[in-house]
Design a protein around this motif. Structure first.
Motif, short mmCIF file in Angstrom:
data_model
loop_
_atom_site.label_atom_id
_atom_site.label_comp_id
_atom_site.label_asym_id
_atom_site.label_seq_id
_atom_site.Cartn_x
_atom_site.Cartn_y
_atom_site.Cartn_z
N GLY A 147 47.00 80.23 15.95
CA GLY A 147 47.94 80.66 16.98
C GLY A 147 47.73 80.03 18.33
N VAL A 148 46.54 79.52 18.57
CA VAL A 148 46.23 78.73 19.77
C VAL A 148 45.57 77.45 19.29
CG1 VAL A 148 45.94 80.75 21.27
CG2 VAL A 148 43.95 79.80 20.07
N PRO A 149 45.50 76.40 20.12
CA PRO A 149 44.83 75.17 19.68
C PRO A 149 43.41 75.45 19.21
CG PRO A 149 46.06 74.75 21.68
CD PRO A 149 46.11 76.24 21.46
N THR A 150 43.15 75.16 17.95
CA THR A 150 41.87 75.50 17.32
C THR A 150 41.53 74.45 16.29
OG1 THR A 150 42.40 77.88 17.51
CG2 THR A 150 40.59 77.29 16.05
N CYS A 151 40.24 74.18 16.16
CA CYS A 151 39.78 73.29 15.10
C CYS A 151 38.51 73.86 14.50
CB CYS A 151 39.52 71.88 15.62
SG CYS A 151 38.11 71.71 16.74
N GLY A 152 38.20 73.40 13.30
CA GLY A 152 36.89 73.61 12.74
C GLY A 152 36.10 72.32 12.88
N TYR A 153 34.80 72.39 12.54
CA TYR A 153 33.95 71.20 12.61
C TYR A 153 33.20 71.02 11.30
CZ TYR A 153 34.68 71.02 17.66
OH TYR A 153 35.25 70.93 18.91
N CYS A 154 33.27 69.81 10.77
CA CYS A 154 32.44 69.42 9.64
C CYS A 154 31.29 68.57 10.18
CB CYS A 154 33.25 68.64 8.62
SG CYS A 154 32.31 68.12 7.15
N ILE A 155 30.06 68.93 9.80
CA ILE A 155 28.88 68.22 10.26
C ILE A 155 28.18 67.59 9.06
CG2 ILE A 155 26.76 68.38 11.61
CD1 ILE A 155 29.18 69.26 13.18
N SER A 156 27.88 66.31 9.18
CA SER A 156 27.21 65.59 8.10
C SER A 156 25.99 64.86 8.63
CB SER A 156 28.19 64.58 7.47
OG SER A 156 27.51 63.75 6.54
N ASP A 157 24.91 64.87 7.83
CA ASP A 157 23.73 64.09 8.19
C ASP A 157 23.55 62.91 7.25
OD1 ASP A 157 22.86 65.23 5.84
OD2 ASP A 157 21.17 66.32 6.72
N GLY A 158 24.58 62.61 6.47
CA GLY A 158 24.51 61.48 5.55
C GLY A 158 24.16 61.86 4.14
N THR A 159 23.49 63.01 3.98
CA THR A 159 23.13 63.47 2.63
C THR A 159 23.75 64.81 2.29
OG1 THR A 159 21.08 64.48 3.45
CG2 THR A 159 20.95 62.20 2.67
N SER A 160 24.10 65.58 3.30
CA SER A 160 24.73 66.88 3.08
C SER A 160 25.76 67.11 4.17
CB SER A 160 23.69 68.00 3.07
OG SER A 160 23.06 68.10 4.34
N GLN A 161 26.68 68.04 3.91
CA GLN A 161 27.66 68.36 4.94
C GLN A 161 28.02 69.84 4.87
OE1 GLN A 161 31.32 66.14 4.71
NE2 GLN A 161 31.98 67.06 2.78
N MET A 162 28.30 70.37 6.03
CA MET A 162 28.70 71.76 6.17
C MET A 162 29.88 71.84 7.10
SD MET A 162 26.17 73.25 9.00
CE MET A 162 27.57 74.08 9.66
#
Length: 257
Positions: A147-162
């Motif tokens: 409903g308002v400008p919003t994003c999620g974040y994907c974080i990767s270290d090269g071997t795993s991601q969350m």
């Protein structure tokens, strides 16, 4: 890659603060009241804060955190980078760091050497974050619906991601984003309301246990671990009971504190 929940509540309660997730030693995702649990050592190492959106429960500690670190940032000639969508940065600049609600730390101690830099990011464009031991973290902002400008974040270290979804309702946008990210070692996602407040969840673009189950059913691959956050305090027990009823029994999920 380690992540610590400093606060995962959807409201004011003594047990825990609102949204703040720490990737030691340099990165914070959202700066709700839970960020007050950062130690002095962690604060002195912090260099990057990623903001999902400008709602108060996600930024409440940001002004005070900067104020607390101001002298150290000046002495060490360090800059704290605050990353967010351009629309979110506009809100922070106009309504928080405006010289009325709070000092404009993007111009202090001077416009040439500020202690804070507001860094615009763009959806699906990865950017690098500092890390230790020769590891570089890469963050990618992805769209969700709130409903308002919003994003999620994907974080990767090269071997795993969350991924940390931020706040989101049940939408094809959020499902498509998570599917585009692919396999996740951990997904941090909200579930603000119990099922009996489904109408409110729809209006406010939040999730209920039933809506979360529907969202997960739309994923090509379930995450290895699921952190469910943003529960409204007075509904916590009811939401937890409904989650046990609606989520797949084999899914590895927890309610982080």
């Amino acid at each position: 890659m380690h992540i610590h929940s400093l606060g995962a509540s959807g409201g004011l309660e003594p047990q825990q603060g609102t949204s703040a997730f720490y990737l030691p030693p340099h990165t914070l995702i959202d700066a709700g009241t839970g960020a007050s649990r950062l130690s002095d050592t962690a604060l002195s190492s912090l260099s990057s804060i990623l903001i999902t959106h400008a709602h108060l429960d996600h930024i409440a500690s940001l002004p005070l955190l900067i104020d607390t670190q101001f002298e150290a940032l000046v002495e060490q000639e360090r800059t704290l980078n605050v990353y967010a969508l351009p629309e979110v940065l506009d809100v922070l600049k106009a309504h928080i760091f405006n010289g009325h609600v709070w000092p404009d730390f993007t111009r202090l101690p001077s416009a040439d050497t500020p202690v804070v830099r507001l860094v615009p990011i763009h959806l699906w464009q990865p950017f690098a974050l500092p890390a230790d031991a020769g590891i570089t973290l890469h963050a990618t902002a992805f769209p969700v619906t709130h409903g308002v400008p919003t994003c999620g974040y994907c974080i990767s270290d090269g071997t795993s991601q969350m991924a940390v979804s931020g706040d989101t309702g049940l939408s094809e946008t959020t499902i498509a984003s998570l599917n585009r990210l692919g396999a996740l070692d951990r997904l941090v996602i909200e579930c603000a309301f119990s099922n009996h407040l489904d109408h409110l969840a729809e209006i406010a673009h939040h999730l209920t246990p039933q809506r979360l189950a529907t969202l997960l059913d739309g994923l090509d691959t379930l995450p290895k671990a699921l952190w469910i956050t943003h529960l409204k305090p007075k509904q916590r027990e009811r939401i937890a009971t409904e989650l046990r009823q609606y989520l797949p029994p084999t899914l590895n999920w927890v309610l982080p504190s």
